[in-house]
Enzyme design. Structure first.
Site, mmCIF file in Angstrom:
data_model
loop_
_atom_site.group_PDB
_atom_site.id
_atom_site.type_symbol
_atom_site.label_atom_id
_atom_site.label_comp_id
_atom_site.label_asym_id
_atom_site.label_seq_id
_atom_site.Cartn_x
_atom_site.Cartn_y
_atom_site.Cartn_z
ATOM 1 N N ASN A 1 34.854 40.084 51.306
ATOM 2 C CA ASN A 1 34.241 41.422 51.409
ATOM 3 C C ASN A 1 33.020 41.613 50.502
ATOM 4 O O ASN A 1 32.033 42.210 50.916
ATOM 5 C CB ASN A 1 35.284 42.534 51.208
ATOM 6 C CG ASN A 1 35.999 42.461 49.891
ATOM 7 O OD1 ASN A 1 36.179 41.382 49.334
ATOM 8 N ND2 ASN A 1 36.406 43.599 49.375
ATOM 9 N N GLU B 1 43.323 40.822 41.732
ATOM 10 C CA GLU B 1 42.712 42.055 42.252
ATOM 11 C C GLU B 1 43.085 42.114 43.717
ATOM 12 O O GLU B 1 42.609 41.301 44.511
ATOM 13 C CB GLU B 1 41.181 42.013 42.124
ATOM 14 C CG GLU B 1 40.653 41.904 40.712
ATOM 15 C CD GLU B 1 40.891 43.141 39.854
ATOM 16 O OE1 GLU B 1 41.396 44.161 40.379
ATOM 17 O OE2 GLU B 1 40.590 43.057 38.661
ATOM 18 N N CYS C 1 37.986 47.145 48.410
ATOM 19 C CA CYS C 1 39.308 47.406 47.833
ATOM 20 C C CYS C 1 39.389 48.810 47.246
ATOM 21 O O CYS C 1 40.465 49.369 47.135
ATOM 22 C CB CYS C 1 39.665 46.348 46.794
ATOM 23 S SG CYS C 1 38.347 46.001 45.648
#
Ligand code: TXE
Length: 454
Positions: free
Chosen positions: A132, A230, A264
């Site tokens: 991403n 993460e 995220c």
């Protein structure tokens, strides 16, 4: 498994380049080289490491446009976002170039001698990155890890390796020893897995899905190596009835549709106090319709396509049977386009619980402050979140009560390289960025020097 994989331009759906898939023995060779080079790097004077990282930062700065264009092609990021991301990498390097001379230990009072601590680098650090934000997330790991005296082996995601590979070349152009920062392309189950298993990789940093993150952590536990994770998010954007509603509504699309929702920190749940719920939706609708989805090469574009056809299918699946209030627009054509969607949801709905990782936002009403906090925490995740209120006491209370690692009041900011970043609950383990990140890539050694004459 084939020896290569094909990269696809998400805005056209066309394949444009094949990349090698490293084998486990190739990964081992890269790690062996990293072990060798790391010794001299760790032994170099702090200023030598600092200077090398500053040169690396300057070379990245000189290549911002090239890196940005690569990200547009490989990831479909809008050009302005991609330029920001490439500049961010240089800034992260510059920031952690200040770390080597600041990694001071302590002197602790002990009778009969001198007790001091040292921050020793782990050795080789393995960094596993998702698709991403290929450049920025990589830099959050490699810059502080290198600053602390480690070597780094980095695995980009299969879909988006181009900028990481180029940054690896730029490191060598900047004068970093060859092999100190090695980028290895390939699949997670081979290259990533090897980082986890290999005894000479002493710390792993993983960003990606919670499912794979749990497996990575389990593998690291077997090798007794620390891991930073993460992972996913389902962050809340909480709008109270005393908020500046115009501002909150105008900012909401950017908070969830930026990077096509593949973020995220996306505020993918908007929780609105019931007394202003209808008014907020009225204000949100034009803001969503004005959100500019289009060609990533255009400077006016705010959102490009999704990363792949498969991911678009997954995102589209979330709209099956959903109560869609309104949608934005998206181009027609062969790219992986998806028009942003605003969905009215109930707390238990899949759309209000699962990370969608696309431009879909669930809107839910709440009654009062306590109910808003309860709803915000009604998720397995705890990464980011926003609180919109003009009441200072409420801002303080709610920001302490929401179980998330990164919150913002009357803003949607999440990432500044000089402030800590990371999640609670299923969103992760450990923190990246901020003033302490280089220290997180070291182990403390305690040494006692006896001074007694006898
Ligand atoms: O992630 P994966 P994917 C979420 C998001 C997305 C979903 C799937 O919801 O739709 O996860 O994305 C490597 N050992 N997030 O499939 O599989 C892999 O090669 C070691 C949220 O891309 O977790 C890639 O480099 N490594 C998240 C990286 O792990 C392995 C960001 C991430 O891949 C491995 C990304 C293994 N066994 C996805 N298997 C966020 N919230 O930021 C895979 N990998």
């Amino acid at each position: 498994m084939s020896a290569t994989f094909t990269l696809t331009d998400p805005s056209t759906g066309r394949g444009f380049r094949d990349m090698p898939r490293a084998t486990a023995s190739e990964v081992d060779a890269v790690i062996a080289r990293a072990v060798e080079v790391q010794r001299a790097w760790a032994g170099a004077a702090p200023l030598v490491r600092a200077d090398a990282l500053r040169r690396f930062a300057r070379v990245v700065e000189d290549h911002v446009e090239e890196l940005a264009q690569l990200e547009v092609l490989n990831s479909g990021h809008p050009i302005e976002s991609a330029r920001w991301e490439a500049s961010h990498v240089a800034q992260v390097l510059n920031f952690y170039a200040g770390a080597p001379e600041r990694l001071s230990g302590q002197q602790i009072p002990v009778a009969g001698g001198l007790d001091v601590t040292f921050h020793e680098p782990y050795g080789v650090v393995g960094i596993i990155v998702p698709w991403n934000f290929p450049m920025t997330i990589a830099s959050w790991g490699f810059a502080p890890a290198l600053a602390a005296g480690n070597a780094v082996v980095l695995k980009p995601a299969e879909l988006t390796p181009l900028t990481a590979v180029r940054i690896g070349e730029l490191a060598v152009e900047a004068g970093l020893p060859e092999g100190l920062f090695a980028v290895v392309t390939g699949s997670g189950s081979v290259v990533g897995q090897r980082f986890v298993e290999h005894p000479d990789v002493r710390k792993v940093v993983f960003t990606g899905s919670t499912e794979v993150g749990v497996e990575v952590a389990a593998g690291c536990a077997r090798g007794l190596k620390p891991v930073t994770l993460e992972l996913g998010g389902k962050s809340a954007n909480i709008v109270f009835d005393d908020a500046d509603l115009e501002k909150a509504a105008a900012a909401a699309p950017g908070a969830v549709f930026d990077n096509a929702g593949q973020d995220c920190c996306a505020r993918s749940r908007i929780l609105v106090q019931r007394s202003v719920y209808d008014r907020f939706l009225e204000l949100l609708e034009p803001a969503v319709r004005d959100w500019r989805v289009g060609e990533p090469t255009l400077e006016t574009t705010q959102m490009g396509p999704l990363i792949s056809a498969a991911h678009r299918d997954t995102v589209a699946g979330f709209l099956d049977g959903a109560d869609v209030a309104f949608r934005g627009t998206a181009p027609e054509g062969d790219g992986f386009w998806f028009a942003p969607a605003v969905v009215l949801a109930e707390p238990g709905d899949r759309i209000a619980q699962d990370e969608i990782f696309g431009p879909v936002v669930a809107v839910l009403p709440f009654d009062d402050e306590e109910d808003g906090i309860r709803l915000a925490n009604d998720t397995v995740y705890g990464l980011a979140g926003s609180i919109w209120t003009e009441n200072l006491g409420r801002a303080m209370r709610v920001s302490r009560a929401v179980k998330s690692g990164v919150l913002s009041v009357n803003s949607h900011s999440s990432v500044r390289y000089w402030t800590p970043f990371g999640g609670m609950k299923a969103s992760g383990l450990g923190r990246e960025l901020g003033p302490d990140a280089a220290e997180h890539f070291t182990e403390t050694k305690n040494v006692f020097f006896a001074t007694d004459a006898s």
